[in-house]
Motif scaffolding. Structure first.
Motif, PDB file in Angstrom:
ATOM      1  N   GLU A 239      50.324   2.992  52.200  1.00  0.00           N
ATOM      2  CA  GLU A 239      49.463   4.145  52.464  1.00  0.00           C
ATOM      3  C   GLU A 239      48.532   4.423  51.290  1.00  0.00           C
ATOM      4  N   VAL A 240      49.074   4.367  50.080  1.00  0.00           N
ATOM      5  CA  VAL A 240      48.258   4.647  48.890  1.00  0.00           C
ATOM      6  C   VAL A 240      47.150   3.613  48.742  1.00  0.00           C
ATOM      7  N   VAL A 241      47.497   2.346  48.912  1.00  0.00           N
ATOM      8  CA  VAL A 241      46.501   1.282  48.737  1.00  0.00           C
ATOM      9  C   VAL A 241      45.391   1.378  49.781  1.00  0.00           C
ATOM     10  N   MET A 242      45.768   1.598  51.042  1.00  0.00           N
ATOM     11  CA  MET A 242      44.754   1.669  52.093  1.00  0.00           C
ATOM     12  C   MET A 242      43.963   2.975  52.026  1.00  0.00           C
ATOM     13  N   ALA A 243      44.598   4.060  51.588  1.00  0.00           N
ATOM     14  CA  ALA A 243      43.867   5.320  51.417  1.00  0.00           C
ATOM     15  C   ALA A 243      42.851   5.198  50.291  1.00  0.00           C
ATOM     16  N   LEU A 244      43.251   4.552  49.205  1.00  0.00           N
ATOM     17  CA  LEU A 244      42.297   4.335  48.117  1.00  0.00           C
ATOM     18  C   LEU A 244      41.099   3.521  48.602  1.00  0.00           C
ATOM     19  N   LYS A 245      41.383   2.499  49.394  1.00  0.00           N
ATOM     20  CA  LYS A 245      40.311   1.612  49.855  1.00  0.00           C
ATOM     21  C   LYS A 245      39.382   2.295  50.846  1.00  0.00           C
ATOM     22  N   HIS A 246      39.958   2.976  51.843  1.00  0.00           N
ATOM     23  CA  HIS A 246      39.128   3.472  52.944  1.00  0.00           C
ATOM     24  C   HIS A 246      38.760   4.944  52.833  1.00  0.00           C
ATOM     25  N   ALA A 247      39.508   5.718  52.072  1.00  0.00           N
ATOM     26  CA  ALA A 247      39.139   7.132  51.895  1.00  0.00           C
ATOM     27  C   ALA A 247      38.430   7.381  50.574  1.00  0.00           C
ATOM     28  N   CYS A 248      38.718   6.550  49.574  1.00  0.00           N
ATOM     29  CA  CYS A 248      38.152   6.769  48.243  1.00  0.00           C
ATOM     30  C   CYS A 248      37.169   5.688  47.808  1.00  0.00           C
ATOM     31  N   GLY A 249      37.101   4.600  48.571  1.00  0.00           N
ATOM     32  CA  GLY A 249      36.184   3.532  48.186  1.00  0.00           C
ATOM     33  C   GLY A 249      36.648   2.751  46.971  1.00  0.00           C
ATOM     34  N   ILE A 250      37.971   2.731  46.718  1.00  0.00           N
ATOM     35  CA  ILE A 250      38.529   2.004  45.575  1.00  0.00           C
ATOM     36  C   ILE A 250      39.372   0.852  46.116  1.00  0.00           C
ATOM     37  N   ASP A 251      38.857  -0.349  46.027  1.00  0.00           N
ATOM     38  CA  ASP A 251      39.559  -1.533  46.520  1.00  0.00           C
ATOM     39  C   ASP A 251      40.316  -2.166  45.365  1.00  0.00           C
ATOM     40  N   LEU A 252      41.638  -2.169  45.449  1.00  0.00           N
ATOM     41  CA  LEU A 252      42.452  -2.723  44.375  1.00  0.00           C
ATOM     42  C   LEU A 252      42.544  -4.240  44.430  1.00  0.00           C
ATOM     43  N   GLY A 253      41.942  -4.829  45.449  1.00  0.00           N
ATOM     44  CA  GLY A 253      41.915  -6.286  45.537  1.00  0.00           C
ATOM     45  C   GLY A 253      43.248  -6.910  45.893  1.00  0.00           C
ATOM     46  N   MET A 254      44.110  -6.153  46.545  1.00  0.00           N
ATOM     47  CA  MET A 254      45.432  -6.660  46.900  1.00  0.00           C
ATOM     48  C   MET A 254      45.396  -7.410  48.219  1.00  0.00           C
ATOM     49  N   ASP A 255      46.377  -8.273  48.423  1.00  0.00           N
ATOM     50  CA  ASP A 255      46.491  -9.038  49.662  1.00  0.00           C
ATOM     51  C   ASP A 255      47.164  -8.158  50.707  1.00  0.00           C
ATOM     52  N   THR A 256      46.396  -7.216  51.246  1.00  0.00           N
ATOM     53  CA  THR A 256      46.958  -6.236  52.179  1.00  0.00           C
ATOM     54  C   THR A 256      47.367  -6.855  53.510  1.00  0.00           C
ATOM     55  N   GLY A 257      46.875  -8.039  53.805  1.00  0.00           N
ATOM     56  CA  GLY A 257      47.234  -8.708  55.043  1.00  0.00           C
ATOM     57  C   GLY A 257      48.715  -9.035  55.139  1.00  0.00           C
ATOM     58  N   ARG A 258      49.422  -8.941  54.017  1.00  0.00           N
ATOM     59  CA  ARG A 258      50.861  -9.209  54.003  1.00  0.00           C
ATOM     60  C   ARG A 258      51.691  -7.922  54.006  1.00  0.00           C
ATOM     61  N   PHE A 259      51.030  -6.783  54.165  1.00  0.00           N
ATOM     62  CA  PHE A 259      51.744  -5.514  54.096  1.00  0.00           C
ATOM     63  C   PHE A 259      52.802  -5.379  55.199  1.00  0.00           C
ATOM     64  N   VAL A 260      52.488  -5.814  56.397  1.00  0.00           N
ATOM     65  CA  VAL A 260      53.463  -5.698  57.488  1.00  0.00           C
ATOM     66  C   VAL A 260      54.678  -6.561  57.191  1.00  0.00           C
ATOM     67  N   ALA A 261      54.460  -7.779  56.702  1.00  0.00           N
ATOM     68  CA  ALA A 261      55.576  -8.658  56.358  1.00  0.00           C
ATOM     69  C   ALA A 261      56.420  -8.053  55.239  1.00  0.00           C
ATOM     70  N   LEU A 262      55.754  -7.482  54.243  1.00  0.00           N
ATOM     71  CA  LEU A 262      56.463  -6.821  53.146  1.00  0.00           C
ATOM     72  C   LEU A 262      57.247  -5.624  53.650  1.00  0.00           C
ATOM     73  N   SER A 263      56.635  -4.851  54.525  1.00  0.00           N
ATOM     74  CA  SER A 263      57.289  -3.680  55.097  1.00  0.00           C
ATOM     75  C   SER A 263      58.543  -4.071  55.875  1.00  0.00           C
ATOM     76  N   LYS A 264      58.439  -5.141  56.666  1.00  0.00           N
ATOM     77  CA  LYS A 264      59.590  -5.598  57.437  1.00  0.00           C
ATOM     78  C   LYS A 264      60.708  -6.097  56.521  1.00  0.00           C
ATOM     79  N   LEU A 265      60.340  -6.802  55.462  1.00  0.00           N
ATOM     80  CA  LEU A 265      61.332  -7.300  54.510  1.00  0.00           C
ATOM     81  C   LEU A 265      62.121  -6.151  53.903  1.00  0.00           C
ATOM     82  N   VAL A 266      61.419  -5.127  53.431  1.00  0.00           N
ATOM     83  CA  VAL A 266      62.092  -3.991  52.809  1.00  0.00           C
ATOM     84  C   VAL A 266      62.856  -3.179  53.853  1.00  0.00           C
TER      85      VAL A 266
END
Length: 379
Positions: A239-266
């Motif tokens: 949430e923080v990473v995507m909020a920064l990117k889309h609400a604040c215009g701050i792209d941290l350059g992370m591989d967000t495409g793996r967020f669902v896989a990471l979420s499922k793992l945890v």
């Protein structure tokens, strides 16, 4: 407020520490290693990876994580006690958070000490850490309820002794974003020391408060995958990473495409399945049922989607149920290889809505196929 954003924001993810402190959650060493590796691979800058003072098993886990040679900086959580810090050093750790209670409530009613005692404890612990050339974040437990001038005093002491940053903790999750901004900005304006924000979700505002802290000048922000953590949890990494990117215009350059896989793992490792409606990574957060919304998203996804589902590893899904319209139904049927003429579509839609009303849920693919075939056969 946007002008106060700093260009480089560093995520310090504490899934392996505060996340595992979720009541009833235990990670195996293998799970910790898999989580740490994936966090590192998606681009998280720091991992708070455990509490060595807990004992030999925790120390062995921390050593194993150190030996992975990750790109992310590893930190451990420590009380402001020399023995805790020494335990971290013995694990090969080169960066620590040293935590002190800083609110009068905690000082008087938990520690049963004084402000002067807290200041002395900070000097002793921080002095020991810097003697060993450690990177140090001074953690202000319950900072959100502390006297701000006392926090300034502690930060000045910390800065003078070589601390690298100060962690502003909303330990009980009692702030709103406006108060968070004001408090963090107050500290940022008065002490030249990097700030970190650590927020909890007791009032459902952890992510909003984390963003507010960044807007106020914090450079570091604590997160956990899926928002795991004590009580109601922490600010969720995704949430923080995507909020920064889309609400604040701050792209941290992370591989967000793996967020669902990471979420499922945890989610699996914590035995806390991810709800389908979980913000950003829930399986159904890009589902559309309403006729108006389905029609709009089919014409142009940006009509009803703030960003492409693929950005986090999800896909769009059109639900067929009580609120469906003809365009959404037609699209879903087309994916199933069924192409009714227009005159058949409206009667079928009536049947779909009626069945969904009776069974109190959307239709599954087999149910939709069966209903469509029955109507077409009758026709």
């Amino acid at each position: 407020m946007k002008e106060h954003c700093k260009p480089q924001i560093i995520i310090d993810d504490t899934t392996l520490r505060d996340g595992e402190q979720t009541a009833g959650v235990v990670f195996s060493l293998d799970e910790k290693i898999r989580i740490a590796r994936m966090l590192d691979e998606v681009g998280v800058g720091e991992l708070e990876c455990g509490i060595p003072a807990m004992g030999r098993e925790e120390q062995a886990s921390v050593r194993a994580l150190v030996e992975l040679g990750l790109n992310a900086r590893l930190l451990t959580w420590n009380r402001a006690v020399i023995s805790d810090i020494q335990a971290s050093i013995d694990c090969g750790i080169r960066a620590v958070d040293i935590s002190l209670s800083v609110s009068d409530i905690h000082i008087e009613r938990k520690l049963r000490k004084s402000r002067d005692w807290v200041k002395e404890q900070l000097k002793i612990a921080l002095g020991f850490a810097k003697q060993h050339d450690l990177y140090v974040s001074v953690g202000g437990e319950d900072a959100s309820r502390a006297d701000l001038n006392f926090l300034v005093e502690l930060m000045e002491i910390a800065r003078g002794l070589g601390a690298d940053r100060f962690r502003f903790c909303d330990t009980l999750g009692v702030l709103d974003p406006f108060a968070t901004y004001d408090k963090v900005r107050f500290l940022a304006d008065r002490v030249d020391l990097d700030l970190e924000v650590h927020t909890h979700n007791d009032l459902g505002m952890a992510t909003a408060n984390a963003i507010a802290g960044i807007r106020a000048g914090a450079k570091f922000v604590n997160t956990t995958v899926n928002g795991l953590g004590e009580r109601a949890g922490n600010a969720a990494l995704e949430e923080v990473v995507m909020a920064l990117k889309h609400a604040c215009g701050i792209d941290l350059g992370m591989d967000t495409g793996r967020f669902v896989a990471l979420s499922k793992l945890v989610g699996q490792a914590s035995c806390r399945p991810v709800p389908e409606w979980k913000a950003v990574v829930g399986e159904k957060v890009f589902s559309h049922e309403s006729g108006l919304h389905a029609d709009g998203v089919l014409k142009f996804p940006g009509n009803y989607e703030g960003y492409d589902p693929a950005e986090v590893g999800l896909e769009r899904y059109l639900v067929v149920g009580k609120h469906s319209g003809s365009h959404g139904l037609q699209e879903r049927l087309a994916r199933l290889g069924i192409d009714p003429v227009r005159s058949e579509l409206e009667p079928l839609l009536d049947q779909v809505r009626g069945l969904a009303q009776r069974i109190k849920r959307p239709l599954s693919d087999p149910e939709l196929v069966q209903l469509a075939q029955c109507m077409l056969n009758v026709a």
